[in-house]
Design a protein around this motif. Sequence first.
Motif, PDB file in Angstrom:
ATOM      1  N   UNK A  85      48.814  31.057  68.626  1.00 22.11           N
ATOM      2  CA  UNK A  85      49.101  30.062  69.653  1.00 22.11           C
ATOM      3  C   UNK A  85      49.920  28.910  69.064  1.00 22.11           C
ATOM      4  N   UNK A  86      50.644  28.172  69.900  1.00 20.94           N
ATOM      5  CA  UNK A  86      51.586  27.156  69.399  1.00 20.94           C
ATOM      6  C   UNK A  86      50.942  25.796  69.126  1.00 20.94           C
ATOM      7  N   UNK A  87      50.120  25.721  68.098  1.00 22.93           N
ATOM      8  CA  UNK A  87      49.554  24.436  67.703  1.00 22.93           C
ATOM      9  C   UNK A  87      50.539  23.690  66.807  1.00 22.93           C
ATOM     10  N   UNK A  88      50.256  22.412  66.592  1.00 18.36           N
ATOM     11  CA  UNK A  88      51.151  21.607  65.764  1.00 18.36           C
ATOM     12  C   UNK A  88      51.134  22.054  64.309  1.00 18.36           C
ATOM     13  N   UNK A 129      39.748  24.083  58.971  1.00 16.70           N
ATOM     14  CA  UNK A 129      39.463  25.515  58.815  1.00 16.70           C
ATOM     15  C   UNK A 129      39.705  26.292  60.102  1.00 16.70           C
ATOM     16  N   UNK A 130      39.557  25.633  61.249  1.00 10.21           N
ATOM     17  CA  UNK A 130      39.777  26.317  62.524  1.00 10.21           C
ATOM     18  C   UNK A 130      41.233  26.718  62.707  1.00 10.21           C
ATOM     19  N   UNK A 131      42.127  26.073  61.979  1.00 12.48           N
ATOM     20  CA  UNK A 131      43.541  26.403  62.087  1.00 12.48           C
ATOM     21  C   UNK A 131      43.936  27.665  61.360  1.00 12.48           C
ATOM     22  N   UNK A 135      44.786  19.451  64.822  1.00 15.44           N
ATOM     23  CA  UNK A 135      45.994  19.970  65.465  1.00 15.44           C
ATOM     24  C   UNK A 135      45.772  19.995  66.971  1.00 15.44           C
ATOM     25  N   UNK A 136      46.861  20.193  67.727  1.00 13.89           N
ATOM     26  CA  UNK A 136      46.723  20.278  69.177  1.00 13.89           C
ATOM     27  C   UNK A 136      47.835  21.131  69.766  1.00 13.89           C
ATOM     28  N   UNK A 137      47.596  21.572  71.004  1.00 10.57           N
ATOM     29  CA  UNK A 137      48.585  22.290  71.793  1.00 10.57           C
ATOM     30  C   UNK A 137      48.368  21.902  73.247  1.00 10.57           C
ATOM     31  N   UNK A 138      49.363  22.094  74.096  1.00  9.32           N
ATOM     32  CA  UNK A 138      49.250  21.650  75.482  1.00  9.32           C
ATOM     33  C   UNK A 138      49.624  22.769  76.445  1.00  9.32           C
ATOM     34  N   UNK A 139      49.055  22.681  77.647  1.00  8.22           N
ATOM     35  CA  UNK A 139      49.358  23.639  78.712  1.00  8.22           C
ATOM     36  C   UNK A 139      49.346  22.901  80.037  1.00  8.22           C
ATOM     37  N   UNK A 140      50.395  23.067  80.824  1.00  8.02           N
ATOM     38  CA  UNK A 140      50.470  22.423  82.124  1.00  8.02           C
ATOM     39  C   UNK A 140      49.627  23.152  83.154  1.00  8.02           C
TER      40      UNK A 140
END
Length: 336
Positions: free
Chosen positions: A306-309, A296-298, A276-281
């Motif tokens: 937090x807003x992960x996929x 498992x980390x998800x 999964x991933x999330x982004x921050x500008x």
Amino acid sequence: MEEALTRPSNRILPSLGIVLVAGGFIVLSWLGYLWLGPTQSPYQYKLVEEGGVDKFNKLGLNAWSDLSISKHEIVVEGVDQPLAVGYLARRANARPVMLDWENRSGEPVVFVDGKLSELTTLASAIAKHVPKNATILAWWDTSRQIKLLTGYETVFVSHLGEPHIVPSVWRNKSAAIEKYEREFWGGPASAEESQKFKRFTDALVAEPKEGAAILRELTGGREAYVAVHLSDLYKLGLMRPDRLGAAYKDFPLQGGNVHGLSGLIKRWSLENNHAAYSVHGLSENLVRAYFLTDDKSGNTLLTKMLPFTTSNPLEFQELKLVYQYGGYWVYKIPSA
């Protein structure tokens, strides 16, 4: 450059070296490092400028006119350019708090890059909407910032210095670095506060229901809120690699092409088998993507917040989402 957060026990950030970009040329310089003895810190905080908030208008701290500000560079002997630039703030004779930090070495050194505009917006929202008798839980550096800017009670008040974020070439100097950091920031925290912070990290890497119960334990049943930031994933991964597999990579945002960047990040995630991933500008021209390296980390408390996929904070049941701005997400901790 992607940094896989698999850490040795001494918690020193892996790196191939520090790359400084100056005048369009890549400059590698470790002469200062080579000259130092094992008991000396390889870097120093160099005071560049200090004064009131009116002297540092670009920081946007006019609402906190009683603060004293000092600009510091982190320098290495023999290296022409600073590895990072930070702005510290204090009130009267209190210990300084790092408010803003910009890494210039291509990877985090000592602190993670921050956006002061996001922090001041968060502080203003807390002061406006959170009851004065409430307690705030957050990573120790965020806690100190919130306490300085709002006056609210926070569980963590000391400079705990965890994790230690330095290149692997400084690994044999970890004791000297820790000593220098303690001296600069004003001594070690109490054993009780350090243990509470360890318990906080236990909560963040636990399954959501268990983690929420630990947060209630830490706040003693009082009305309490917990604030997390996407960069906490990086720091938690450094401290608890056995429970949280994480990585990051910075992507340039060229010409505001958000759709093209989204596809690039998704492709990178798939090619590296990330879950999964999330982004921050980080700025108008740079985006940092955070990745979970396994399934498992998800299922940890932090990643669910937090807003992960693979997660949606709006649907999270164990805590109540009350505020979000930039990389910050704030939850109310419900009573048992």
